[in-house]
Scaffold this motif. Sequence first.
Motif, PDB file in Angstrom:
ATOM      1  N   ARG A 173       0.834  -1.201   0.000  1.00 37.62           N
ATOM      2  CA  ARG A 173       0.000   0.000   0.000  1.00 37.62           C
ATOM      3  C   ARG A 173       0.871   1.254   0.000  1.00 37.62           C
ATOM      4  O   ARG A 173       0.566   2.233  -0.666  1.00 37.62           O
ATOM      5  N   ALA A 174       1.968   1.242   0.747  1.00 41.56           N
ATOM      6  CA  ALA A 174       2.872   2.398   0.778  1.00 41.56           C
ATOM      7  C   ALA A 174       3.486   2.633  -0.600  1.00 41.56           C
ATOM      8  O   ALA A 174       3.600   3.780  -1.046  1.00 41.56           O
ATOM      9  N   VAL A 175       3.865   1.551  -1.291  1.00 36.34           N
ATOM     10  CA  VAL A 175       4.417   1.675  -2.644  1.00 36.34           C
ATOM     11  C   VAL A 175       3.358   2.223  -3.593  1.00 36.34           C
ATOM     12  O   VAL A 175       3.629   3.124  -4.388  1.00 36.34           O
ATOM     13  N   ASP A 176       2.130   1.685  -3.493  1.00 38.31           N
ATOM     14  CA  ASP A 176       1.038   2.168  -4.348  1.00 38.31           C
ATOM     15  C   ASP A 176       0.722   3.634  -4.061  1.00 38.31           C
ATOM     16  O   ASP A 176       0.436   4.404  -4.972  1.00 38.31           O
ATOM     17  N   SER A 177       0.748   4.030  -2.799  1.00 41.65           N
ATOM     18  CA  SER A 177       0.473   5.424  -2.429  1.00 41.65           C
ATOM     19  C   SER A 177       1.529   6.359  -3.001  1.00 41.65           C
ATOM     20  O   SER A 177       1.213   7.429  -3.517  1.00 41.65           O
ATOM     21  N   THR A 178       2.783   5.940  -2.929  1.00 40.33           N
ATOM     22  CA  THR A 178       3.866   6.751  -3.489  1.00 40.33           C
ATOM     23  C   THR A 178       3.687   6.905  -4.994  1.00 40.33           C
ATOM     24  O   THR A 178       3.836   8.001  -5.539  1.00 40.33           O
ATOM     25  N   ALA A 179       3.354   5.802  -5.682  1.00 43.67           N
ATOM     26  CA  ALA A 179       3.140   5.850  -7.132  1.00 43.67           C
ATOM     27  C   ALA A 179       1.964   6.763  -7.470  1.00 43.67           C
ATOM     28  O   ALA A 179       2.004   7.498  -8.462  1.00 43.67           O
ATOM     29  N   ALA A 180       0.907   6.728  -6.656  1.00 45.72           N
ATOM     30  CA  ALA A 180      -0.257   7.583  -6.898  1.00 45.72           C
ATOM     31  C   ALA A 180       0.119   9.053  -6.791  1.00 45.72           C
ATOM     32  O   ALA A 180      -0.272   9.868  -7.630  1.00 45.72           O
ATOM     33  N   LEU A 181       0.893   9.396  -5.783  1.00 49.02           N
ATOM     34  CA  LEU A 181       1.293  10.788  -5.600  1.00 49.02           C
ATOM     35  C   LEU A 181       2.251  11.234  -6.703  1.00 49.02           C
ATOM     36  O   LEU A 181       2.182  12.375  -7.156  1.00 49.02           O
ATOM     37  N   GLU A 182       3.121  10.341  -7.142  1.00 45.39           N
ATOM     38  CA  GLU A 182       4.039  10.672  -8.230  1.00 45.39           C
ATOM     39  C   GLU A 182       3.314  10.869  -9.555  1.00 45.39           C
ATOM     40  O   GLU A 182       3.771  11.610 -10.413  1.00 45.39           O
ATOM     41  N   SER A 183       2.157  10.206  -9.716  1.00 39.21           N
ATOM     42  CA  SER A 183       1.405  10.349 -10.967  1.00 39.21           C
ATOM     43  C   SER A 183       0.614  11.650 -11.015  1.00 39.21           C
ATOM     44  O   SER A 183       0.010  11.971 -12.034  1.00 39.21           O
ATOM     45  N   GLY A 184       0.584  12.411  -9.914  1.00 39.89           N
ATOM     46  CA  GLY A 184      -0.093  13.694  -9.913  1.00 39.89           C
ATOM     47  C   GLY A 184      -1.312  13.774  -9.025  1.00 39.89           C
ATOM     48  O   GLY A 184      -1.953  14.828  -8.935  1.00 39.89           O
ATOM     49  N   ALA A 185      -1.667  12.689  -8.350  1.00 42.88           N
ATOM     50  CA  ALA A 185      -2.818  12.723  -7.442  1.00 42.88           C
ATOM     51  C   ALA A 185      -2.479  13.589  -6.227  1.00 42.88           C
ATOM     52  O   ALA A 185      -1.328  13.674  -5.811  1.00 42.88           O
ATOM     53  N   ASP A 186      -3.486  14.239  -5.667  1.00 40.51           N
ATOM     54  CA  ASP A 186      -3.302  15.070  -4.476  1.00 40.51           C
ATOM     55  C   ASP A 186      -3.211  14.232  -3.211  1.00 40.51           C
ATOM     56  O   ASP A 186      -2.661  14.679  -2.209  1.00 40.51           O
ATOM     57  N   ALA A 187      -3.797  13.021  -3.251  1.00 40.11           N
ATOM     58  CA  ALA A 187      -3.808  12.147  -2.082  1.00 40.11           C
ATOM     59  C   ALA A 187      -3.984  10.710  -2.546  1.00 40.11           C
ATOM     60  O   ALA A 187      -4.413  10.460  -3.670  1.00 40.11           O
ATOM     61  N   ALA A 188      -3.669   9.792  -1.652  1.00 41.30           N
ATOM     62  CA  ALA A 188      -3.918   8.371  -1.878  1.00 41.30           C
ATOM     63  C   ALA A 188      -4.820   7.892  -0.757  1.00 41.30           C
ATOM     64  O   ALA A 188      -4.531   8.125   0.419  1.00 41.30           O
ATOM     65  N   LEU A 189      -5.924   7.256  -1.096  1.00 39.27           N
ATOM     66  CA  LEU A 189      -6.881   6.758  -0.111  1.00 39.27           C
ATOM     67  C   LEU A 189      -7.032   5.252  -0.265  1.00 39.27           C
ATOM     68  O   LEU A 189      -6.904   4.719  -1.364  1.00 39.27           O
ATOM     69  N   ALA A 190      -7.323   4.580   0.832  1.00 39.56           N
ATOM     70  CA  ALA A 190      -7.558   3.142   0.813  1.00 39.56           C
ATOM     71  C   ALA A 190      -8.953   2.862   1.354  1.00 39.56           C
ATOM     72  O   ALA A 190      -9.493   3.634   2.141  1.00 39.56           O
ATOM     73  N   HIS A 191      -9.533   1.753   0.932  1.00 39.23           N
ATOM     74  CA  HIS A 191     -10.863   1.369   1.401  1.00 39.23           C
ATOM     75  C   HIS A 191     -10.793   0.949   2.860  1.00 39.23           C
ATOM     76  O   HIS A 191      -9.788   0.406   3.292  1.00 39.23           O
ATOM     77  N   PRO A 192     -11.822   1.181   3.620  1.00 42.50           N
ATOM     78  CA  PRO A 192     -13.063   1.862   3.271  1.00 42.50           C
ATOM     79  C   PRO A 192     -12.890   3.379   3.286  1.00 42.50           C
ATOM     80  O   PRO A 192     -12.263   3.921   4.192  1.00 42.50           O
ATOM     81  N   ILE A 193     -13.436   4.026   2.294  1.00 44.29           N
ATOM     82  CA  ILE A 193     -13.355   5.483   2.182  1.00 44.29           C
ATOM     83  C   ILE A 193     -14.617   6.069   2.802  1.00 44.29           C
ATOM     84  O   ILE A 193     -15.730   5.685   2.456  1.00 44.29           O
ATOM     85  N   SER A 194     -14.433   6.995   3.717  1.00 45.96           N
ATOM     86  CA  SER A 194     -15.561   7.563   4.450  1.00 45.96           C
ATOM     87  C   SER A 194     -15.779   9.028   4.067  1.00 45.96           C
ATOM     88  O   SER A 194     -14.958   9.633   3.381  1.00 45.96           O
ATOM     89  N   LEU A 195     -16.852   9.582   4.573  1.00 46.27           N
ATOM     90  CA  LEU A 195     -17.132  11.000   4.373  1.00 46.27           C
ATOM     91  C   LEU A 195     -16.027  11.854   5.003  1.00 46.27           C
ATOM     92  O   LEU A 195     -15.648  12.889   4.453  1.00 46.27           O
ATOM     93  N   ALA A 196     -15.467  11.410   6.117  1.00 43.81           N
ATOM     94  CA  ALA A 196     -14.372  12.136   6.761  1.00 43.81           C
ATOM     95  C   ALA A 196     -13.148  12.206   5.841  1.00 43.81           C
ATOM     96  O   ALA A 196     -12.464  13.236   5.788  1.00 43.81           O
ATOM     97  N   ASP A 197     -12.880  11.130   5.091  1.00 42.84           N
ATOM     98  CA  ASP A 197     -11.776  11.152   4.125  1.00 42.84           C
ATOM     99  C   ASP A 197     -12.020  12.217   3.063  1.00 42.84           C
ATOM    100  O   ASP A 197     -11.110  12.948   2.668  1.00 42.84           O
ATOM    101  N   LEU A 198     -13.258  12.305   2.594  1.00 42.78           N
ATOM    102  CA  LEU A 198     -13.603  13.321   1.591  1.00 42.78           C
ATOM    103  C   LEU A 198     -13.504  14.724   2.169  1.00 42.78           C
ATOM    104  O   LEU A 198     -13.070  15.654   1.484  1.00 42.78           O
ATOM    105  N   GLU A 199     -13.910  14.889   3.419  1.00 43.53           N
ATOM    106  CA  GLU A 199     -13.798  16.208   4.054  1.00 43.53           C
ATOM    107  C   GLU A 199     -12.353  16.661   4.100  1.00 43.53           C
ATOM    108  O   GLU A 199     -12.047  17.821   3.836  1.00 43.53           O
TER     109      GLU A 199
END
Length: 171
Positions: free
Chosen positions: A102-128
Amino acid sequence: MSPLAPFDAHDAGTVPSVVVVDPRFDAYSSLAASARLGKLSLHLRASGADALRLHRRIHVDAWLVASELDDMSGHDLIELLQGDSLTAPLAMVVESSDGRRRAVDSTAALESGADAALAHPISLADLERLLGLPSEARGLEFPSDGRKRPFVTVPVGVGAAVVAIAVLMMG
């Protein structure tokens, strides 16, 4: 990559519009429940092409993109959205349950230009946190000009619609 901006109040008094681009609609049942309660407007799309068409039609306050879509990778969709002057925060959804992976995937997500990396379950608090403002500080009422915004929209595909309806009923 720019820092996360607070919720855009251009539509003051409305709920945030969130687009989930992931063929696994069932993984977002808690967000669907929040949409039924009127806390957000949720748009579910299984493919990048459907998401791009939606992006050109409506204002989106936040994007959640899976790493693998029906027609392209999530990284490719992120590049296309950013090339189309995307201003809304964008989060890559990482699927791995293994902490190291997950840490490797999160790093790749941020390097691709995403503002954040989220993992399931994603809640309303994560969106806030992604939007930069808690729901108590946002107006959760619909605009007084009579416009109606749907709580949840689903893609036109029959199979995808059946899955989306099942998820909404299970919530």
